[in-house]
Design a protein around this motif. Sequence first.
Motif, PDB file in Angstrom:
ATOM      1  N   ALA A 173       0.826  -1.202   0.000  1.00 56.90           N
ATOM      2  CA  ALA A 173       0.000   0.000   0.000  1.00 56.90           C
ATOM      3  C   ALA A 173       0.859   1.251   0.000  1.00 56.90           C
ATOM      4  O   ALA A 173       0.427   2.316  -0.437  1.00 56.90           O
ATOM      5  CB  ALA A 173      -0.924   0.008   1.218  1.00 56.90           C
ATOM      6  N   SER A 174       2.100   1.137   0.488  1.00 59.35           N
ATOM      7  CA  SER A 174       2.966   2.317   0.568  1.00 59.35           C
ATOM      8  C   SER A 174       4.402   1.982   0.196  1.00 59.35           C
ATOM      9  O   SER A 174       4.851   0.836   0.338  1.00 59.35           O
ATOM     10  CB  SER A 174       2.932   2.919   1.982  1.00 59.35           C
ATOM     11  N   LEU A 175       5.094   3.008  -0.287  1.00 59.49           N
ATOM     12  CA  LEU A 175       6.505   2.893  -0.652  1.00 59.49           C
ATOM     13  C   LEU A 175       7.196   4.170  -0.209  1.00 59.49           C
ATOM     14  O   LEU A 175       6.788   5.265  -0.599  1.00 59.49           O
ATOM     15  CB  LEU A 175       6.655   2.713  -2.166  1.00 59.49           C
ATOM     16  N   ASN A 176       8.224   4.038   0.595  1.00 60.83           N
ATOM     17  CA  ASN A 176       8.970   5.198   1.090  1.00 60.83           C
ATOM     18  C   ASN A 176      10.418   5.132   0.611  1.00 60.83           C
ATOM     19  O   ASN A 176      11.103   4.122   0.838  1.00 60.83           O
ATOM     20  CB  ASN A 176       8.931   5.255   2.614  1.00 60.83           C
ATOM     21  N   VAL A 177      10.866   6.196  -0.034  1.00 67.40           N
ATOM     22  CA  VAL A 177      12.220   6.248  -0.585  1.00 67.40           C
ATOM     23  C   VAL A 177      12.971   7.417   0.051  1.00 67.40           C
ATOM     24  O   VAL A 177      12.425   8.509   0.176  1.00 67.40           O
ATOM     25  CB  VAL A 177      12.184   6.428  -2.125  1.00 67.40           C
ATOM     26  N   VAL A 178      14.213   7.168   0.440  1.00 66.76           N
ATOM     27  CA  VAL A 178      15.043   8.205   1.046  1.00 66.76           C
ATOM     28  C   VAL A 178      16.384   8.267   0.325  1.00 66.76           C
ATOM     29  O   VAL A 178      17.042   7.244   0.128  1.00 66.76           O
ATOM     30  CB  VAL A 178      15.289   7.942   2.553  1.00 66.76           C
ATOM     31  N   LEU A 179      16.775   9.478  -0.106  1.00 67.57           N
ATOM     32  CA  LEU A 179      18.108   9.736  -0.643  1.00 67.57           C
ATOM     33  C   LEU A 179      18.844  10.551   0.412  1.00 67.57           C
ATOM     34  O   LEU A 179      18.496  11.708   0.660  1.00 67.57           O
ATOM     35  CB  LEU A 179      18.044  10.513  -1.961  1.00 67.57           C
ATOM     36  N   ASP A 180      19.840   9.947   1.041  1.00 68.35           N
ATOM     37  CA  ASP A 180      20.546  10.585   2.158  1.00 68.35           C
ATOM     38  C   ASP A 180      21.979  10.911   1.723  1.00 68.35           C
ATOM     39  O   ASP A 180      22.816  10.013   1.581  1.00 68.35           O
ATOM     40  CB  ASP A 180      20.541   9.639   3.365  1.00 68.35           C
ATOM     41  N   TYR A 181      22.239  12.205   1.515  1.00 62.18           N
ATOM     42  CA  TYR A 181      23.557  12.651   1.050  1.00 62.18           C
ATOM     43  C   TYR A 181      24.421  13.081   2.240  1.00 62.18           C
ATOM     44  O   TYR A 181      24.008  13.874   3.077  1.00 62.18           O
ATOM     45  CB  TYR A 181      23.419  13.844   0.106  1.00 62.18           C
ATOM     46  N   SER A 182      25.635  12.532   2.278  1.00 69.74           N
ATOM     47  CA  SER A 182      26.623  12.999   3.245  1.00 69.74           C
ATOM     48  C   SER A 182      27.870  13.407   2.460  1.00 69.74           C
ATOM     49  O   SER A 182      27.884  13.350   1.225  1.00 69.74           O
ATOM     50  CB  SER A 182      26.964  11.906   4.263  1.00 69.74           C
ATOM     51  N   GLU A 183      28.913  13.784   3.150  1.00 70.81           N
ATOM     52  CA  GLU A 183      30.121  14.247   2.460  1.00 70.81           C
ATOM     53  C   GLU A 183      30.763  13.155   1.619  1.00 70.81           C
ATOM     54  O   GLU A 183      31.288  13.421   0.530  1.00 70.81           O
ATOM     55  CB  GLU A 183      31.129  14.760   3.491  1.00 70.81           C
ATOM     56  N   LYS A 184      30.711  11.917   2.085  1.00 69.95           N
ATOM     57  CA  LYS A 184      31.410  10.824   1.412  1.00 69.95           C
ATOM     58  C   LYS A 184      30.493   9.785   0.774  1.00 69.95           C
ATOM     59  O   LYS A 184      30.937   9.010  -0.058  1.00 69.95           O
ATOM     60  CB  LYS A 184      32.341  10.124   2.408  1.00 69.95           C
ATOM     61  N   HIS A 185      29.228   9.757   1.184  1.00 69.79           N
ATOM     62  CA  HIS A 185      28.349   8.689   0.717  1.00 69.79           C
ATOM     63  C   HIS A 185      26.976   9.217   0.310  1.00 69.79           C
ATOM     64  O   HIS A 185      26.516  10.236   0.811  1.00 69.79           O
ATOM     65  CB  HIS A 185      28.154   7.625   1.810  1.00 69.79           C
ATOM     66  N   LEU A 186      26.360   8.464  -0.569  1.00 64.57           N
ATOM     67  CA  LEU A 186      24.932   8.600  -0.824  1.00 64.57           C
ATOM     68  C   LEU A 186      24.307   7.293  -0.359  1.00 64.57           C
ATOM     69  O   LEU A 186      24.643   6.217  -0.872  1.00 64.57           O
ATOM     70  CB  LEU A 186      24.641   8.820  -2.307  1.00 64.57           C
TER      71      LEU A 186
END
Length: 241
Positions: A173-186
Amino acid sequence: MAIAIPVTLVIIVIVLFSVFSRRKNRLLREQAETKKAYDRELAESQIEIREETLRNISWELHDNIGQLMTLAKIQAQMSLEKPEMMPEVCETIGSGIDELRALSKLINPEALKSLSLKEAVSLEIERFNRLKFIAAKLKVVGTIAPIEGNTQIILFRILQEFFSNTIKHSKAASLNVVLDYSEKHLTISAIDDGVGFSKDDDFMGIGLKNMKTRAKLINSTLRIESTKGEGTSLHLKYNMV
């Protein structure tokens, strides 16, 4: 003895040079093979994204926009006898125009190439919600950092593969997507609340293998977790440096 030492040194140098040359040649072969594998996966990803896009366009034209235009035609015919229905006709036609505008973003291949990862994923999320496939959300954490274009294509295809399995198989029923940017990683996470799967299920087999292969080629780690009845999650970490 005086002769033996120089001869021994020469032999040692020759052996070391031979070992070094073999290692160097092996490294060059491995690098060439890695480059070929990357180019092959990139080409396959581009083709698969294009094919997925064409399938989406075909579906939306036939089952979504086509239905809206058919409804508008029926309403227009009825409005000949009931003029008060004209606002409904205008509203339906307006909805069809909005759908065409949204679809035009997918039709232009040059526009797709110029999209950032966040923009490409946003288009997918918007489409899911617009067509009521699933209640989808995208969250971006941190400051968006530029990523090389070909790498973005592969990252997007990995996510698109996961989305496809969620829509087709998960009954979520649901889909949650997160793009988490840091200095060295995505760090990317995508979580659905569907039926999940076990290791014995094979419908994720080829897709899961492709996702892991592609993640490895772009210096990323990928983990897919799922439990029967509790949904499925994707966790990917891309090293940006």
